[in-house]
Design a protein around this motif. Structure first.
Motif, mmCIF file in Angstrom:
data_model
loop_
_atom_site.group_PDB
_atom_site.id
_atom_site.type_symbol
_atom_site.label_atom_id
_atom_site.label_comp_id
_atom_site.label_asym_id
_atom_site.label_seq_id
_atom_site.Cartn_x
_atom_site.Cartn_y
_atom_site.Cartn_z
ATOM 1 N N LEU A 156 41.214 26.066 51.474
ATOM 2 C CA LEU A 156 41.691 27.314 50.880
ATOM 3 C C LEU A 156 41.011 28.492 51.577
ATOM 4 O O LEU A 156 39.781 28.555 51.633
ATOM 5 C CB LEU A 156 41.374 27.346 49.386
ATOM 6 C CG LEU A 156 41.833 26.127 48.556
ATOM 7 C CD1 LEU A 156 41.406 26.296 47.101
ATOM 8 C CD2 LEU A 156 43.338 25.936 48.658
ATOM 9 N N ALA A 164 39.618 32.501 46.349
ATOM 10 C CA ALA A 164 39.731 31.108 46.762
ATOM 11 C C ALA A 164 39.113 30.170 45.734
ATOM 12 O O ALA A 164 39.651 29.087 45.457
ATOM 13 C CB ALA A 164 39.071 30.916 48.130
ATOM 14 N N TRP A 167 41.568 29.767 42.959
ATOM 15 C CA TRP A 167 42.618 28.812 43.321
ATOM 16 C C TRP A 167 42.112 27.380 43.129
ATOM 17 O O TRP A 167 42.827 26.526 42.612
ATOM 18 C CB TRP A 167 43.027 28.972 44.788
ATOM 19 C CG TRP A 167 43.686 30.261 45.157
ATOM 20 C CD1 TRP A 167 44.144 31.228 44.309
ATOM 21 C CD2 TRP A 167 43.952 30.724 46.480
ATOM 22 N NE1 TRP A 167 44.679 32.270 45.023
ATOM 23 C CE2 TRP A 167 44.584 31.981 46.353
ATOM 24 C CE3 TRP A 167 43.721 30.212 47.748
ATOM 25 C CZ2 TRP A 167 44.980 32.731 47.468
ATOM 26 C CZ3 TRP A 167 44.104 30.947 48.861
ATOM 27 C CH2 TRP A 167 44.733 32.196 48.715
ATOM 28 N N LYS A 168 40.893 27.144 43.568
ATOM 29 C CA LYS A 168 40.333 25.792 43.465
ATOM 30 C C LYS A 168 40.257 25.334 42.014
ATOM 31 O O LYS A 168 40.639 24.208 41.685
ATOM 32 C CB LYS A 168 38.953 25.749 44.116
ATOM 33 C CG LYS A 168 38.312 24.362 44.087
ATOM 34 C CD LYS A 168 36.990 24.340 44.839
ATOM 35 C CE LYS A 168 36.373 22.949 44.807
ATOM 36 N NZ LYS A 168 35.103 22.893 45.570
ATOM 37 N N VAL A 201 45.763 26.402 52.841
ATOM 38 C CA VAL A 201 46.438 27.446 52.065
ATOM 39 C C VAL A 201 45.787 28.760 52.463
ATOM 40 O O VAL A 201 44.584 28.958 52.240
ATOM 41 C CB VAL A 201 46.314 27.212 50.551
ATOM 42 C CG1 VAL A 201 47.029 28.340 49.790
ATOM 43 C CG2 VAL A 201 46.912 25.860 50.173
#
Length: 459
Positions: A156, A164, A167-168, A201
């Motif tokens: 990411l 990031a 997102w994780k 990503v």
């Protein structure tokens, strides 16, 4: 790029509008007004892509997609679904059914065409790799595919580390794979044990507009990350950025406001495709090692070349496209062996093979089929393009003498070429086409050598 696209929509006006848009981009279109008709046409015509409305009168478009993906004849055809209803549950259902993309109406033409180009490029690459793999399997040289049962690695990359990390956290409940948070420099660096992410990503803008797209281009250009999938995270209302990202090689697009379940599903899809692509590449690599190749030049030999040429011909016939066949022969090669010895002759063959191969596309076929005779096949080409390629090959062989081993001198070498065109539905047999090229080669020799002659059939 071109290609045949099946448009499936029960509203005639919608089909006409799409047909006009696609025709302006040089796509051939076929139309269906219902699901059953779409399935019949897809199985019969094998289009390059299906544009499928979610709402159809006889069955759901999602059901049509499921049936397409369950059928060995159609499972590899990309499906792009279109719906007038902004229903996220239906969108997820369509993606789970195997659709490569789902678009809301009204369609953004620029993004739609960019997505079609992206999907067709990916399919063409997979088809060519699969074509080579099936040739190796038929010859009995392919090894069993590895299972790829280990965890995938997902990297990411966002402009802010906090984004990031968020997102994780959102992805972890949906993915069992290993997730790494990376900055731009780490993504471009060396990974421990050479294990690079299967999927990146990347935020489109990172710290500056377009910086993520530049990073994606860098990843695509590097040997270690060239085959990794790259999903671009888009800001809201970024149609132009979306189109540019796809044309630069993005594997998929994820909207910044996408639900974590959709984000995870798209990543899992890319992991599956990456592993399939890895298997195909490994099969090709194993085939190149295990199949009988010419031990002197490293090129394919006749045993490989003829069945692969037959596949090129069959594919051209199914698609109504042209392909070219060349038979090439070194001029006065016997005198080289007689004057300079067989070691010099071998050096000439090795160098000529290298020059020929380096001036062909990756999808072209080249084989050594005799002492000083080579066979080349050019898929998806025209007579004019094939002539230009033949002239380039003739020139690169003849423009520089071949240096002899241990610096003992050099030998001037020229090449004669016979060229024949296979024209889609009326190509004749592969043997006939090679015979036509071979007779043209004899004409090149008779007319003075170091030239190209085109074989013309009696028909």
């Amino acid at each position: 790029m071109g290609g045949k696209i099946l448009i499936v929509d029960d509203v005639a006006t919608n089909r006409i509008v799409l047909k006009v848009k696609l025709a302006s981009a040089f796509y051939e279109t076929v139309q269906a007004s219902g699901g059953a008709e779409a399935l019949r046409l897809a199985r019969k015509m094998r289009p390059d892509l299906v544009l499928l409305d979610v709402e159809l009168p006889d069955m759901s478009g999602i059901e049509v997609c499921e049936q397409l993906k369950a059928d060995a004849r159609t499972r590899d055809i990309p499906v792009v679904m279109i719906t007038a209803f902004r229903d996220m549950a239906r969108k997820m259902e369509a993606l789970r059914a195997g659709a490569e993309e789902v678009f809301w109406k009204p369609l953004d033409e620029m993004v739609l065409l960019a997505r079609l180009r992206s999907l067709l490029r990916a399919r063409e690459t997979a088809e060519q790799l699969g074509l080579r793999g099936s040739t190796y399997r038929e010859l009995g040289f392919a090894e069993a595919a590895p299972s790829f049962g280990d965890q995938a690695l997902v990297g990411l990359v966002a402009g802010r580390m906090e984004a990031a990390l968020a997102w994780k956290r959102e992805l972890q409940p949906y993915l069992s794979d290993r997730i790494l948070v990376l900055d731009r420099e780490t993504a471009m660096g060396d990974f421990p044990n050479g294990k690079v992410p299967d999927v990146f990503v990347v935020e489109a803008n990172l710290t500056r507009p377009g910086e993520g797209l530049r990073l994606m281009s860098e990843l695509r250009s590097r040997t270690g990350t060239r085959y990794s999938a790259v999903c671009v995270m888009l800001p809201a209302e970024a149609c132009e950025t979306a189109a540019v990202a796809l044309d630069l090689g993005a594997s998929d697009l994820i909207e910044a406001q996408a639900d974590p379940a959709e984000m995870a599903l798209r990543i899992r899809t890319q992991i599956a495709r990456k592993r399939q692509s890895d298997r195909l590449r490994n099969s090709v690599a194993d085939g190149l090692r295990l199949a009988m190749t010419d031990p002197l030049t490293g090129l394919h030999n006749r045993r490989y070349a003829l069945p692969h040429l037959a596949r090129i011909a069959n594919r051209a016939q199914a698609a109504g496209r042209q392909f070219a066949v060349m038979v090439l022969d070194l001029d006065r090669f016997k005198s080289i062996n007689d004057t300079w010895g067989h070691a010099a002759g071998d050096a000439v063959l090795i160098e000529v093979a290298a020059r020929l191969k380096s001036n062909l596309r990756a999808v072209d076929l080249i084989a050594r089929i005799g002492g000083e005779e080579f066979l080349i096949a050019l898929p998806d080409t025209t007579l004019e393009a094939a002539q230009a390629t033949a002239e380039r090959l003739r020139r690169v062989v003849g423009e520089r003498p071949v240096p002899l081993p241990k610096g003992t001198g050099s030998i001037p070498v020229t090449l004669s070429i016979g060229l024949a065109l296979g024209a889609g539905q009326d190509s004749g047999s592969v043997e006939d086409l090679i015979g036509l090229a071979d007779r043209a080669l004899l004409g090149s020799k008779a007319n003075g050598r170091n030239q190209i002659q085109i074989g013309r059939s009696a028909a």
